[in-house]
Write a protein that holds these residues in place. Sequence first.
Motif, PDB file in Angstrom:
ATOM      1  N   VAL A  63       0.790  -1.158   0.102  1.00 51.07           N
ATOM      2  CA  VAL A  63      -0.227   0.092   0.029  1.00 51.07           C
ATOM      3  C   VAL A  63       1.052   1.177  -0.053  1.00 51.07           C
ATOM      4  N   LEU A  64       0.452   2.159  -0.966  1.00 54.71           N
ATOM      5  CA  LEU A  64       1.488   3.305  -0.907  1.00 54.71           C
ATOM      6  C   LEU A  64       0.553   4.395   0.066  1.00 54.71           C
ATOM      7  N   HIS A  65       1.086   4.881   0.886  1.00 55.50           N
ATOM      8  CA  HIS A  65       0.531   5.677   2.298  1.00 55.50           C
ATOM      9  C   HIS A  65       1.099   7.017   2.170  1.00 55.50           C
ATOM     10  N   SER A  66       0.284   8.031   2.535  1.00 50.99           N
ATOM     11  CA  SER A  66       0.748   9.592   2.592  1.00 50.99           C
ATOM     12  C   SER A  66      -0.549  10.047   3.701  1.00 50.99           C
ATOM     13  N   VAL A  67       0.031  11.194   4.437  1.00 48.11           N
ATOM     14  CA  VAL A  67      -1.153  11.837   5.337  1.00 48.11           C
ATOM     15  C   VAL A  67      -0.922  13.041   4.776  1.00 48.11           C
ATOM     16  N   GLU A  68      -2.112  13.731   4.909  1.00 45.85           N
ATOM     17  CA  GLU A  68      -2.484  14.868   4.354  1.00 45.85           C
ATOM     18  C   GLU A  68      -1.585  16.029   4.730  1.00 45.85           C
ATOM     19  N   SER A  69      -0.890  16.091   5.658  1.00 45.21           N
ATOM     20  CA  SER A  69       0.399  16.981   6.277  1.00 45.21           C
ATOM     21  C   SER A  69       1.515  16.684   5.732  1.00 45.21           C
ATOM     22  N   LEU A  70       1.553  15.582   5.036  1.00 49.24           N
ATOM     23  CA  LEU A  70       3.160  15.333   4.663  1.00 49.24           C
ATOM     24  C   LEU A  70       2.964  15.277   3.011  1.00 49.24           C
ATOM     25  N   THR A  71       3.868  15.318   2.299  1.00 53.79           N
ATOM     26  CA  THR A  71       3.860  15.111   0.747  1.00 53.79           C
ATOM     27  C   THR A  71       4.383  13.893   0.309  1.00 53.79           C
ATOM     28  N   GLU A  72       5.304  13.316   1.281  1.00 57.46           N
ATOM     29  CA  GLU A  72       6.058  11.908   0.781  1.00 57.46           C
ATOM     30  C   GLU A  72       4.979  10.770   0.818  1.00 57.46           C
ATOM     31  N   GLN A  73       5.138   9.818   0.011  1.00 59.30           N
ATOM     32  CA  GLN A  73       4.172   8.793  -0.017  1.00 59.30           C
ATOM     33  C   GLN A  73       5.404   7.487   0.415  1.00 59.30           C
ATOM     34  N   ASN A  74       4.812   6.699   1.209  1.00 59.39           N
ATOM     35  CA  ASN A  74       5.771   5.478   1.727  1.00 59.39           C
ATOM     36  C   ASN A  74       4.853   4.368   1.446  1.00 59.39           C
ATOM     37  N   GLU A  75       5.628   3.063   0.933  1.00 50.67           N
ATOM     38  CA  GLU A  75       5.338   1.943   0.606  1.00 50.67           C
ATOM     39  C   GLU A  75       5.143   1.018   1.558  1.00 50.67           C
ATOM     40  N   ILE A  76       3.901   0.893   2.293  1.00 48.56           N
ATOM     41  CA  ILE A  76       3.869  -0.108   3.225  1.00 48.56           C
ATOM     42  C   ILE A  76       3.293  -1.576   2.943  1.00 48.56           C
ATOM     43  N   SER A  77       4.277  -2.549   3.211  1.00 52.11           N
ATOM     44  CA  SER A  77       3.976  -3.963   3.034  1.00 52.11           C
ATOM     45  C   SER A  77       3.410  -4.786   4.058  1.00 52.11           C
ATOM     46  N   ALA A  78       3.032  -5.808   3.782  1.00 52.09           N
ATOM     47  CA  ALA A  78       2.116  -6.702   4.782  1.00 52.09           C
ATOM     48  C   ALA A  78       3.049  -6.735   5.958  1.00 52.09           C
ATOM     49  N   GLY A  79       2.315  -6.420   7.022  1.00 57.29           N
ATOM     50  CA  GLY A  79       3.036  -6.610   8.354  1.00 57.29           C
ATOM     51  C   GLY A  79       3.348  -4.925   8.926  1.00 57.29           C
ATOM     52  N   GLY A  80       3.412  -3.906   7.693  1.00 62.94           N
ATOM     53  CA  GLY A  80       3.565  -2.612   8.225  1.00 62.94           C
ATOM     54  C   GLY A  80       2.371  -2.208   8.702  1.00 62.94           C
ATOM     55  N   TYR A  81       2.413  -0.854   9.466  1.00 66.13           N
ATOM     56  CA  TYR A  81       1.165  -0.300  10.113  1.00 66.13           C
ATOM     57  C   TYR A  81       1.659   1.063  10.069  1.00 66.13           C
ATOM     58  N   PHE A  82       0.266   1.810  10.165  1.00 64.39           N
ATOM     59  CA  PHE A  82       0.164   3.420  10.478  1.00 64.39           C
ATOM     60  C   PHE A  82      -0.783   3.598  11.472  1.00 64.39           C
ATOM     61  N   ALA A  83      -0.717   5.001  12.223  1.00 65.44           N
ATOM     62  CA  ALA A  83      -1.785   5.257  13.105  1.00 65.44           C
ATOM     63  C   ALA A  83      -1.636   6.944  13.228  1.00 65.44           C
ATOM     64  N   SER A  84      -2.956   7.449  13.690  1.00 64.96           N
ATOM     65  CA  SER A  84      -2.981   8.687  13.730  1.00 64.96           C
ATOM     66  C   SER A  84      -4.088   9.008  14.765  1.00 64.96           C
ATOM     67  N   ALA A  85      -4.188  10.364  15.121  1.00 70.58           N
ATOM     68  CA  ALA A  85      -5.423  10.760  15.996  1.00 70.58           C
ATOM     69  C   ALA A  85      -6.521  11.221  15.323  1.00 70.58           C
ATOM     70  N   GLU A  86      -7.578  11.560  15.758  1.00 73.07           N
ATOM     71  CA  GLU A  86      -8.944  12.086  15.035  1.00 73.07           C
ATOM     72  C   GLU A  86      -8.744  13.016  14.077  1.00 73.07           C
ATOM     73  N   GLY A  87      -9.209  12.907  12.886  1.00 70.97           N
ATOM     74  CA  GLY A  87      -9.490  13.798  11.870  1.00 70.97           C
ATOM     75  C   GLY A  87      -8.284  13.859  10.960  1.00 70.97           C
ATOM     76  N   VAL A  88      -7.398  12.857  11.019  1.00 76.38           N
ATOM     77  CA  VAL A  88      -6.083  12.865  10.072  1.00 76.38           C
ATOM     78  C   VAL A  88      -6.639  11.959   8.943  1.00 76.38           C
ATOM     79  N   SER A  89      -6.458  12.558   7.598  1.00 81.25           N
ATOM     80  CA  SER A  89      -6.781  11.711   6.405  1.00 81.25           C
ATOM     81  C   SER A  89      -5.410  11.009   5.908  1.00 81.25           C
ATOM     82  N   HIS A  90      -5.733   9.603   5.980  1.00 80.83           N
ATOM     83  CA  HIS A  90      -4.819   8.855   5.138  1.00 80.83           C
ATOM     84  C   HIS A  90      -4.975   8.640   3.663  1.00 80.83           C
ATOM     85  N   SER A  91      -4.090   8.764   2.982  1.00 77.32           N
ATOM     86  CA  SER A  91      -4.185   8.386   1.494  1.00 77.32           C
ATOM     87  C   SER A  91      -3.607   7.040   1.086  1.00 77.32           C
TER      88      SER A  91
END
Length: 113
Positions: A63-91
């Motif tokens: 999965v290509l992942h980025s957060v609205e406040s960041l411009t960089e995309q990161n690839e997350i493979s099986a076993g990888g994770y991401f997290a955030s507080a309320e109201g953050v949009s993940h692309s």
Amino acid sequence: MSADEMNWIKAGNSTRGPEATLLWGDLSDGELSGSMIKLPEGYATDLSTKGGDLKAVVIQGDVLHSVESLTEQNEISAGGYFASAEGVSHSLKCEAKSECMIYVRTEGRFLVR
């Protein structure tokens, strides 16, 4: 239970779009729950919560992942994770040659657009 045995719900009216299933808990405001999201190959979407924290683990695919406040995309493979507080949009974009599956733990409802 395998993914084929789960009760998947399609998001929106599209025949080729994200699907989700509730695994445990309650989607009411402030309540904890665990769900699975399935994204078709090449599909891009946004994921956010309506209230509370979001924690997610990629179960299958890349999965290509980025957060609205960041411009960089990161690839997350099986076993990888991401997290955030309320109201953050993940692309998210499923970069796998087959569908991607993501486990999501939230407090209350989440939105997949």
